[in-house]
Design a protein around this motif. Structure first.
Motif, PDB file in Angstrom:
ATOM      1  N   VAL A 121      14.589 -30.710  -1.145  1.00  0.00           N
ATOM      2  CA  VAL A 121      14.718 -30.094   0.187  1.00  0.00           C
ATOM      3  C   VAL A 121      15.604 -30.955   1.088  1.00  0.00           C
ATOM      4  CG1 VAL A 121      13.447 -29.491   2.277  1.00  0.00           C
ATOM      5  CG2 VAL A 121      12.548 -28.831   0.039  1.00  0.00           C
ATOM      6  N   SER A 122      15.431 -32.281   1.032  1.00  0.00           N
ATOM      7  CA  SER A 122      16.285 -33.138   1.865  1.00  0.00           C
ATOM      8  C   SER A 122      17.742 -33.037   1.431  1.00  0.00           C
ATOM      9  CB  SER A 122      15.805 -34.592   1.780  1.00  0.00           C
ATOM     10  OG  SER A 122      15.990 -35.123   0.479  1.00  0.00           O
ATOM     11  N   PHE A 123      17.985 -32.905   0.129  1.00  0.00           N
ATOM     12  CA  PHE A 123      19.347 -32.717  -0.389  1.00  0.00           C
ATOM     13  C   PHE A 123      19.931 -31.414   0.161  1.00  0.00           C
ATOM     14  CE2 PHE A 123      22.467 -31.157  -3.371  1.00  0.00           C
ATOM     15  CZ  PHE A 123      23.131 -32.279  -3.820  1.00  0.00           C
ATOM     16  N   LEU A 124      19.164 -30.332   0.096  1.00  0.00           N
ATOM     17  CA  LEU A 124      19.635 -29.037   0.586  1.00  0.00           C
ATOM     18  C   LEU A 124      19.851 -29.063   2.094  1.00  0.00           C
ATOM     19  CD1 LEU A 124      17.286 -26.727  -1.518  1.00  0.00           C
ATOM     20  CD2 LEU A 124      19.720 -27.130  -1.904  1.00  0.00           C
ATOM     21  N   ASP A 125      19.010 -29.816   2.814  1.00  0.00           N
ATOM     22  CA  ASP A 125      19.187 -29.910   4.268  1.00  0.00           C
ATOM     23  C   ASP A 125      20.488 -30.627   4.620  1.00  0.00           C
ATOM     24  OD1 ASP A 125      16.883 -28.542   4.820  1.00  0.00           O
ATOM     25  OD2 ASP A 125      15.648 -30.337   5.120  1.00  0.00           O
ATOM     26  N   VAL A 126      20.831 -31.652   3.852  1.00  0.00           N
ATOM     27  CA  VAL A 126      22.100 -32.343   4.105  1.00  0.00           C
ATOM     28  C   VAL A 126      23.263 -31.369   3.923  1.00  0.00           C
ATOM     29  CG1 VAL A 126      23.666 -34.150   3.289  1.00  0.00           C
ATOM     30  CG2 VAL A 126      21.230 -34.629   3.519  1.00  0.00           C
ATOM     31  N   LEU A 127      23.237 -30.602   2.832  1.00  0.00           N
ATOM     32  CA  LEU A 127      24.295 -29.620   2.606  1.00  0.00           C
ATOM     33  C   LEU A 127      24.331 -28.577   3.718  1.00  0.00           C
ATOM     34  CD1 LEU A 127      24.052 -28.924  -1.238  1.00  0.00           C
ATOM     35  CD2 LEU A 127      25.490 -30.574  -0.039  1.00  0.00           C
ATOM     36  N   LEU A 128      23.142 -28.119   4.145  1.00  0.00           N
ATOM     37  CA  LEU A 128      23.062 -27.101   5.191  1.00  0.00           C
ATOM     38  C   LEU A 128      23.695 -27.591   6.488  1.00  0.00           C
ATOM     39  CD1 LEU A 128      21.952 -24.482   6.502  1.00  0.00           C
ATOM     40  CD2 LEU A 128      19.824 -25.738   6.918  1.00  0.00           C
ATOM     41  N   PHE A 129      23.246 -28.748   6.963  1.00  0.00           N
ATOM     42  CA  PHE A 129      23.742 -29.216   8.261  1.00  0.00           C
ATOM     43  C   PHE A 129      25.199 -29.664   8.163  1.00  0.00           C
ATOM     44  CE2 PHE A 129      19.114 -29.751   8.979  1.00  0.00           C
ATOM     45  CZ  PHE A 129      19.011 -28.912  10.078  1.00  0.00           C
ATOM     46  N   ARG A 130      25.637 -30.091   6.990  1.00  0.00           N
ATOM     47  CA  ARG A 130      27.054 -30.401   6.836  1.00  0.00           C
ATOM     48  C   ARG A 130      27.893 -29.133   6.997  1.00  0.00           C
ATOM     49  NH1 ARG A 130      28.725 -32.975   1.233  1.00  0.00           N
ATOM     50  NH2 ARG A 130      28.592 -30.806   0.578  1.00  0.00           N
ATOM     51  N   GLN A 131      27.429 -28.031   6.425  1.00  0.00           N
ATOM     52  CA  GLN A 131      28.145 -26.754   6.579  1.00  0.00           C
ATOM     53  C   GLN A 131      28.091 -26.265   8.023  1.00  0.00           C
ATOM     54  OE1 GLN A 131      25.867 -24.910   3.198  1.00  0.00           O
ATOM     55  NE2 GLN A 131      27.864 -24.070   2.664  1.00  0.00           N
ATOM     56  N   ILE A 132      26.936 -26.437   8.660  1.00  0.00           N
ATOM     57  CA  ILE A 132      26.820 -25.985  10.050  1.00  0.00           C
ATOM     58  C   ILE A 132      27.730 -26.799  10.957  1.00  0.00           C
ATOM     59  CG2 ILE A 132      25.250 -25.865  12.020  1.00  0.00           C
ATOM     60  CD1 ILE A 132      23.038 -25.065  10.133  1.00  0.00           C
ATOM     61  N   VAL A 133      27.801 -28.121  10.713  1.00  0.00           N
ATOM     62  CA  VAL A 133      28.710 -28.955  11.504  1.00  0.00           C
ATOM     63  C   VAL A 133      30.144 -28.468  11.351  1.00  0.00           C
ATOM     64  CG1 VAL A 133      29.737 -31.257  11.657  1.00  0.00           C
ATOM     65  CG2 VAL A 133      27.258 -31.005  11.568  1.00  0.00           C
ATOM     66  N   LYS A 134      30.541 -28.123  10.119  1.00  0.00           N
ATOM     67  CA  LYS A 134      31.905 -27.628   9.906  1.00  0.00           C
ATOM     68  C   LYS A 134      32.134 -26.306  10.643  1.00  0.00           C
ATOM     69  CE  LYS A 134      35.368 -26.638   6.382  1.00  0.00           C
ATOM     70  NZ  LYS A 134      35.871 -25.478   7.160  1.00  0.00           N
ATOM     71  N   LEU A 135      31.151 -25.409  10.564  1.00  0.00           N
ATOM     72  CA  LEU A 135      31.287 -24.129  11.266  1.00  0.00           C
ATOM     73  C   LEU A 135      31.369 -24.348  12.773  1.00  0.00           C
ATOM     74  CD1 LEU A 135      28.736 -21.947   9.229  1.00  0.00           C
ATOM     75  CD2 LEU A 135      31.234 -21.778   9.182  1.00  0.00           C
ATOM     76  N   ARG A 136      30.537 -25.237  13.294  1.00  0.00           N
ATOM     77  CA  ARG A 136      30.568 -25.505  14.726  1.00  0.00           C
ATOM     78  C   ARG A 136      31.880 -26.172  15.137  1.00  0.00           C
ATOM     79  NH1 ARG A 136      27.046 -22.228  17.169  1.00  0.00           N
ATOM     80  NH2 ARG A 136      24.911 -22.482  16.407  1.00  0.00           N
ATOM     81  N   THR A 137      32.390 -27.045  14.284  1.00  0.00           N
ATOM     82  CA  THR A 137      33.675 -27.687  14.580  1.00  0.00           C
ATOM     83  C   THR A 137      34.797 -26.654  14.628  1.00  0.00           C
ATOM     84  OG1 THR A 137      32.941 -29.728  13.506  1.00  0.00           O
ATOM     85  CG2 THR A 137      35.305 -29.439  13.824  1.00  0.00           C
ATOM     86  N   ASP A 138      34.815 -25.747  13.637  1.00  0.00           N
ATOM     87  CA  ASP A 138      35.821 -24.677  13.641  1.00  0.00           C
ATOM     88  C   ASP A 138      35.675 -23.798  14.873  1.00  0.00           C
ATOM     89  OD1 ASP A 138      36.701 -25.656  11.241  1.00  0.00           O
ATOM     90  OD2 ASP A 138      35.644 -24.176  10.018  1.00  0.00           O
ATOM     91  N   ASP A 139      34.399 -23.570  15.287  1.00  0.00           N
ATOM     92  CA  ASP A 139      34.161 -22.732  16.465  1.00  0.00           C
ATOM     93  C   ASP A 139      34.713 -23.405  17.717  1.00  0.00           C
ATOM     94  OD1 ASP A 139      33.082 -20.504  17.862  1.00  0.00           O
ATOM     95  OD2 ASP A 139      31.370 -21.725  18.464  1.00  0.00           O
ATOM     96  N   VAL A 140      34.494 -24.737  17.841  1.00  0.00           N
ATOM     97  CA  VAL A 140      35.022 -25.451  19.006  1.00  0.00           C
ATOM     98  C   VAL A 140      36.544 -25.383  19.024  1.00  0.00           C
ATOM     99  CG1 VAL A 140      35.275 -27.741  20.049  1.00  0.00           C
ATOM    100  CG2 VAL A 140      33.039 -26.985  19.239  1.00  0.00           C
ATOM    101  N   GLU A 141      37.164 -25.552  17.859  1.00  0.00           N
ATOM    102  CA  GLU A 141      38.627 -25.471  17.794  1.00  0.00           C
ATOM    103  C   GLU A 141      39.117 -24.072  18.154  1.00  0.00           C
ATOM    104  OE1 GLU A 141      39.648 -26.705  13.899  1.00  0.00           O
ATOM    105  OE2 GLU A 141      39.174 -28.827  14.231  1.00  0.00           O
ATOM    106  N   PHE A 142      38.460 -23.042  17.651  1.00  0.00           N
ATOM    107  CA  PHE A 142      38.860 -21.665  17.980  1.00  0.00           C
ATOM    108  C   PHE A 142      38.734 -21.403  19.474  1.00  0.00           C
ATOM    109  CE2 PHE A 142      37.749 -17.246  18.798  1.00  0.00           C
ATOM    110  CZ  PHE A 142      38.760 -16.562  18.138  1.00  0.00           C
TER     111      PHE A 142
END
Length: 431
Positions: A115-136
């Motif tokens: 679960v901790s492994f999956l959470d790292v992947l999840l929040f890493r993807q969310i950070v990328k999505l949020r970063t793209d959103d800020v740039e957009f």
């Protein structure tokens, strides 16, 4: 994923504590077996005495004596009302119960690691999505300012874009904090730094094919149920051990001693004895009877606990099966949502260019897209987490079933090494 699970299995401190506790319980077998072995005791006694008699000349005088004695005594139990035999069986059953408890701990650690492994992947993807959103949204702010400067937009458009970008930046900051927290949790579980994690493990192939199959496997293999069954055996043999206190006990004794006494001259006295000692309990103040009654109640509670654990496992399996199936359906719906939101955003941007949509419409469409994308990555994470949870609930979340390339801990090796030990305070690992 496989390397993470292997690292947790090998290095997790909580798991090592559980293994040490099991090794401690192993010694109960040696302790129980020792009750059938002889007890040998030796003693040395030295005594010096001085006697001074005062009175008439014929009886007055001084006497000094020294006494040195050596003795050796051996006591061998012969019959103890079957208490030793039942104590050994109780200790063996206790070890089996503790092994099952260790399996429960192993499953919990592996589940938490996954679960901790999956959470790292999840929040890493969310950070990328949020970063793209800020740039957009940054592009939207610049575009709104450009249109305002040439008179094609309003100050309101600029303010709306700036507000939405500030909101997105705040959400990005929160996502980055969650990501760092997930990395810290992962490191605590595995003693590894979460860099460039990659999920290379297909857990779904290990799942039962249907809910009835999952329920059947859980009832037969879950270590919590096995532990409760072994605890029933522990209590059965405990009752038998206590009942043995009502029976006679027989033991043999042998002793030899030598005494050297000096009173003017040295005298030596040798003594050797061999005998049997038969003890027949007649009345024990009701103490043993109370303990037997108490142990029978504990046995009844242990049998009821088996049913409790079976019901818990049945409920957990059904719940995790439903969660897994729901996550699978959620992924399909989320994929549709992302596809539709992407098309909608592209359409709104084109319509804005020809003056049919406002800046607010574009911002709302972007928010819908980000929300749909985050819903999708959450659904994907929830599906994998539910799969690991289901595997744990049916009792299959172990390194053997997972096929993890790591040296499996074999508790029976320590048990065998201490079971028949007659002497020696050193542990098998040299401590």
């Amino acid at each position: 994923m496989t390397e993470s699970l292997a690292a947790a299995y090998s290095t997790n401190p909580q798991l090592n504590v559980a293994r040490a506790q099991l090794r401690s319980v192993d010694e109960d077998i040696a302790i129980a077996r020792s009750q059938n072995r002889p007890l040998v005791e030796g003693s040395v006694q030295y005594l010096t005495s001085t006697t001074q008699v005062h009175g008439a000349p014929l009886v007055a005088g001084h006497t000094a004596s020294n006494t040195l004695g050596f003795s050796l005594q051996l006591t061998q139990p012969i019959f103890q009302g079957f208490q030793v035999r039942n104590s050994i069986r109780q200790a063996e059953a206790s070890v089996l119960a503790q092994r099952s408890e260790l399996e429960v701990t192993e499953q919990d650690i592996l589940l938490q690691t996954a679960v901790s492994f999956l959470d790292v992947l999840l929040f890493r993807q969310i950070v990328k999505l949020r970063t793209d959103d800020v740039e957009f949204l940054g592009e939207q702010v610049r575009a709104a300012r450009d249109r305002f400067e040439v008179g094609e937009g309003t100050r309101t458009d600029v303010s709306q874009a700036e507000a939405r970008r500030a909101e997105s930046q705040a959400l990005l900051n929160a996502s980055e904090a969650n990501y760092e927290a997930a990395r810290a949790t992962y490191q605590r579980q595995t003693n590894l730094v979460a860099n460039n994690l990659r999920d290379n493990f297909n857990v779904e192939r290990l799942l039962p094919k249907s809910l009835p199959d999952a329920l059947n496997v859980g009832q037969q293999r879950h270590p919590a149920i096995m532990a409760s069954l072994h605890n029933v055996d522990v209590n059965i043999f405990n009752v038998a051990t206590l009942e043995g206190q009502f029976l006679p006990s027989l033991g043999a004794t042998a002793s030899a001693s030598s005494t050297f006494q000096t009173v003017g001259r040295t005298e030596r006295t040798d003594d050797a004895r061999v005998g049997l000692n038969l003890t027949i309990p007649i009345y024990q103040r009701g103490l043993v009877s109370a303990r037997v009654r108490q142990s029978k109640e504990s046995l009844g509670a242990a049998r009821l606990q088996v049913d409790v654990n079976r019901n818990i496992v049945r409920q957990s399996v059904a719940t995790s099966w439903s969660s897994f199936q729901s996550s699978v359906r959620s992924i399909r719906n989320a994929q549709t949502g992302v596809f539709s939101a992407q098309l909608a955003l592209e359409g709104v941007i084109e319509e804005q260019r020809v003056g049919q949509r406002t800046t607010l419409d574009v911002l709302d469409a972007q928010r819908d897209l980000i929300s749909a994308q985050i819903t999708l990555v959450n659904a994907q994470r929830d599906k994998d987490a539910a799969a690991f949870q289901l595997l744990s609930n049916v009792g299959r979340l172990n390194v053997t079933a997972l096929g993890i390339n790591v040296a499996a801990y074999r508790p029976e090796e320590h048990t065998d090494s201490v079971r028949n030990k007659w002497y020696g305070a050193g542990t098998p690992d040299g401590r």
